[in-house]
Write a protein that holds these residues in place. Structure first.
Motif, PDB file in Angstrom:
ATOM      1  N   SER A   5       0.841  -1.198   0.000  1.00  0.00           N
ATOM      2  CA  SER A   5       0.000   0.000   0.000  1.00  0.00           C
ATOM      3  C   SER A   5       0.876   1.248   0.000  1.00  0.00           C
ATOM      4  O   SER A   5       2.087   1.184   0.263  1.00  0.00           O
ATOM      5  CB  SER A   5      -0.918   0.015   1.221  1.00  0.00           C
ATOM      6  OG  SER A   5      -0.154   0.115   2.416  1.00  0.00           O
ATOM      7  N   PHE A  21      -2.553  -1.913  -2.989  1.00  0.00           N
ATOM      8  CA  PHE A  21      -2.185  -2.462  -4.287  1.00  0.00           C
ATOM      9  C   PHE A  21      -2.604  -3.921  -4.397  1.00  0.00           C
ATOM     10  O   PHE A  21      -2.474  -4.693  -3.432  1.00  0.00           O
ATOM     11  CB  PHE A  21      -0.674  -2.324  -4.505  1.00  0.00           C
ATOM     12  CG  PHE A  21      -0.225  -0.899  -4.646  1.00  0.00           C
ATOM     13  CD1 PHE A  21      -0.428  -0.208  -5.833  1.00  0.00           C
ATOM     14  CD2 PHE A  21       0.396  -0.244  -3.591  1.00  0.00           C
ATOM     15  CE1 PHE A  21      -0.022   1.119  -5.964  1.00  0.00           C
ATOM     16  CE2 PHE A  21       0.809   1.064  -3.712  1.00  0.00           C
ATOM     17  CZ  PHE A  21       0.600   1.760  -4.904  1.00  0.00           C
ATOM     18  N   GLU A  22      -3.113  -4.270  -5.574  1.00  0.00           N
ATOM     19  CA  GLU A  22      -3.516  -5.647  -5.829  1.00  0.00           C
ATOM     20  C   GLU A  22      -2.280  -6.536  -6.000  1.00  0.00           C
ATOM     21  O   GLU A  22      -1.153  -6.048  -6.185  1.00  0.00           O
ATOM     22  CB  GLU A  22      -4.390  -5.719  -7.075  1.00  0.00           C
ATOM     23  CG  GLU A  22      -5.685  -4.920  -6.977  1.00  0.00           C
ATOM     24  CD  GLU A  22      -6.624  -5.465  -5.917  1.00  0.00           C
ATOM     25  OE1 GLU A  22      -6.591  -6.696  -5.693  1.00  0.00           O
ATOM     26  OE2 GLU A  22      -7.374  -4.678  -5.314  1.00  0.00           O
ATOM     27  N   GLU A  25      -1.770  -6.456 -10.604  1.00  0.00           N
ATOM     28  CA  GLU A  25      -1.696  -5.087 -11.092  1.00  0.00           C
ATOM     29  C   GLU A  25      -2.816  -4.260 -10.482  1.00  0.00           C
ATOM     30  O   GLU A  25      -3.835  -4.790 -10.047  1.00  0.00           O
ATOM     31  CB  GLU A  25      -1.764  -5.011 -12.622  1.00  0.00           C
ATOM     32  CG  GLU A  25      -3.078  -5.432 -13.232  1.00  0.00           C
ATOM     33  CD  GLU A  25      -3.117  -6.909 -13.578  1.00  0.00           C
ATOM     34  OE1 GLU A  25      -4.233  -7.457 -13.601  1.00  0.00           O
ATOM     35  OE2 GLU A  25      -2.063  -7.511 -13.809  1.00  0.00           O
ATOM     36  N   THR A  26      -2.600  -2.960 -10.431  1.00  0.00           N
ATOM     37  CA  THR A  26      -3.590  -2.027  -9.883  1.00  0.00           C
ATOM     38  C   THR A  26      -3.876  -0.966 -10.931  1.00  0.00           C
ATOM     39  O   THR A  26      -2.942  -0.376 -11.483  1.00  0.00           O
ATOM     40  CB  THR A  26      -3.069  -1.350  -8.601  1.00  0.00           C
ATOM     41  OG1 THR A  26      -2.791  -2.359  -7.633  1.00  0.00           O
ATOM     42  CG2 THR A  26      -4.093  -0.377  -8.040  1.00  0.00           C
TER      43      THR A  26
END
Length: 345
Positions: A5, A21-22, A25-26
């Motif tokens: 994050s 954040f994934e 990808e984000t």
């Protein structure tokens, strides 16, 4: 190790924003001026790809700096901040990269954090330099503000610096511990690489080229479409007044240099004297010495053209171009085409 994050504070529209954040990808999605470009610009600044500007500070925080410049308070000045949290695994080789951030060795620690903070080196020295450069007239209020002073040349980077902190979140409040600046910079670059792939709306679409696009379009519109006779008369009157004032200013400040040149025998007794004069023309002034800014009507705070959302900039650019096309069509003698059709590529 993964980036979990980030938190951004006091950067443009992002006064206090946290982003998780994934795993893979984000993607950030939002309307114009929602802050997507601001987030990318924050990473540019903190990674060293772009120099900070006083205009990067959230508008609501600028008044605090100006009050400090007037000497009306001694409160802590706002800073621009970026927090990054990383997952850690003692079994992985990348664990060694984050070792400096560990508050202590513990099996319970599963993440570490680093804080980047752009803050004043010495606020009092900064204020003294400001007051020396712009002394307030006796009995009058200071006309120039500290934020305006920091917006001149490289003053912001002269009085502000990037500092690094390790973060410990095991308490109710996150605790920061300052790192050596050289060590912190190296650590950040070891943990995170930041690259940018900009949208290609033109051959050269970096932030600096976009920042002049609208002002160039306005100057082209001014040159082609205004009522030339009437506009020229009023414009030249204003420019002539300023040329006269600038010429008087130059004469005062170059007088010493002119005496030195005169002492060298240049010009000679029979030659004409030298004089530096201002020779601006309305079009030259608009093309090379005029900026398009966005103004907050309540605070009277100005932001440069590049600090608005790209979507809004494109809409404004299209409005200028459409108005230009329409006026050209309208003013063409013996127009044979009854319809003017526009298409945005």
């Amino acid at each position: 190790m993964k980036l979990l994050s980030c938190a951004i504070r006091n950067f443009r529209r992002l006064e206090c924003v946290s982003i998780d954040f994934e795993k893979d990808e984000t993607i950030l999605v939002g309307p114009n001026n929602a802050g997507k470009t601001s987030m990318a610009s924050a990473f540019r600044c903190f990674s060293g790809s772009r120099v900070f500007s006083i205009n990067d500070l959230s508008v609501s925080k600028v008044s605090v700096i100006d009050e400090y410049g007037r000497g009306n308070n001694e409160q802590e000045l706002p800073t621009l901040e970026l927090d990054l949290w990383f997952s850690i695994d003692p079994e992985k080789i990348s664990f060694g990269r984050a070792f400096t951030l560990l508050p202590e060795l513990s099996e319970q620690l599963n993440k570490v954090g680093i804080r980047l903070k752009y803050q004043p080196r010495d606020p009092k020295t900064m204020r003294e330099a400001f007051k020396k450069a712009y002394p307030a007239p006796d009995g009058e209020e200071q006309k120039t503000t500290l934020s305006q002073f920091l917006n001149i040349d490289s003053n912001f980077s002269r009085f502000y610096e990037l500092t690094y902190y390790s973060l410990d979140n095991r308490q109710e409040e996150v605790i920061e511990n300052q790192l050596d600046s050289v060590e912190g910079k190296a650590l950040f670059r070891n943990l995170l690489r930041v690259d940018f792939l900009d949208a290609q709306r033109s051959v050269n679409d970096d932030e600096s080229s976009r920042s002049s696009r609208l002002s160039t379009a306005f100057s082209a519109f001014y040159k082609s479409n205004l009522e030339q006779a009437k506009a020229s008369e009023s414009a030249y009157q204003v420019i002539d007044e300023n040329n006269q004032k600038l010429t008087e200013h130059y004469e005062e400040h170059f007088s010493g240099l002119m005496k030195v040149i005169k002492g060298l025998g240049i010009p000679s007794v029979n030659d004409r004297d030298l004089k530096v004069i201002s020779s601006l023309s309305p079009l030259e002034a608009l093309q090379g010495n005029t900026d398009l800014v966005y103004i907050d009507s309540q605070r009277q705070h100005k932001l440069p053209e590049a600090y608005n959302g790209l979507g809004f900039k494109n809409l404004i650019y299209m409005a200028i171009q459409i108005s230009h096309f329409h006026i050209q069509w309208r003013d063409t003698e013996q127009t044979t085409v009854p319809i003017n059709f526009y298409r945005r590529a």
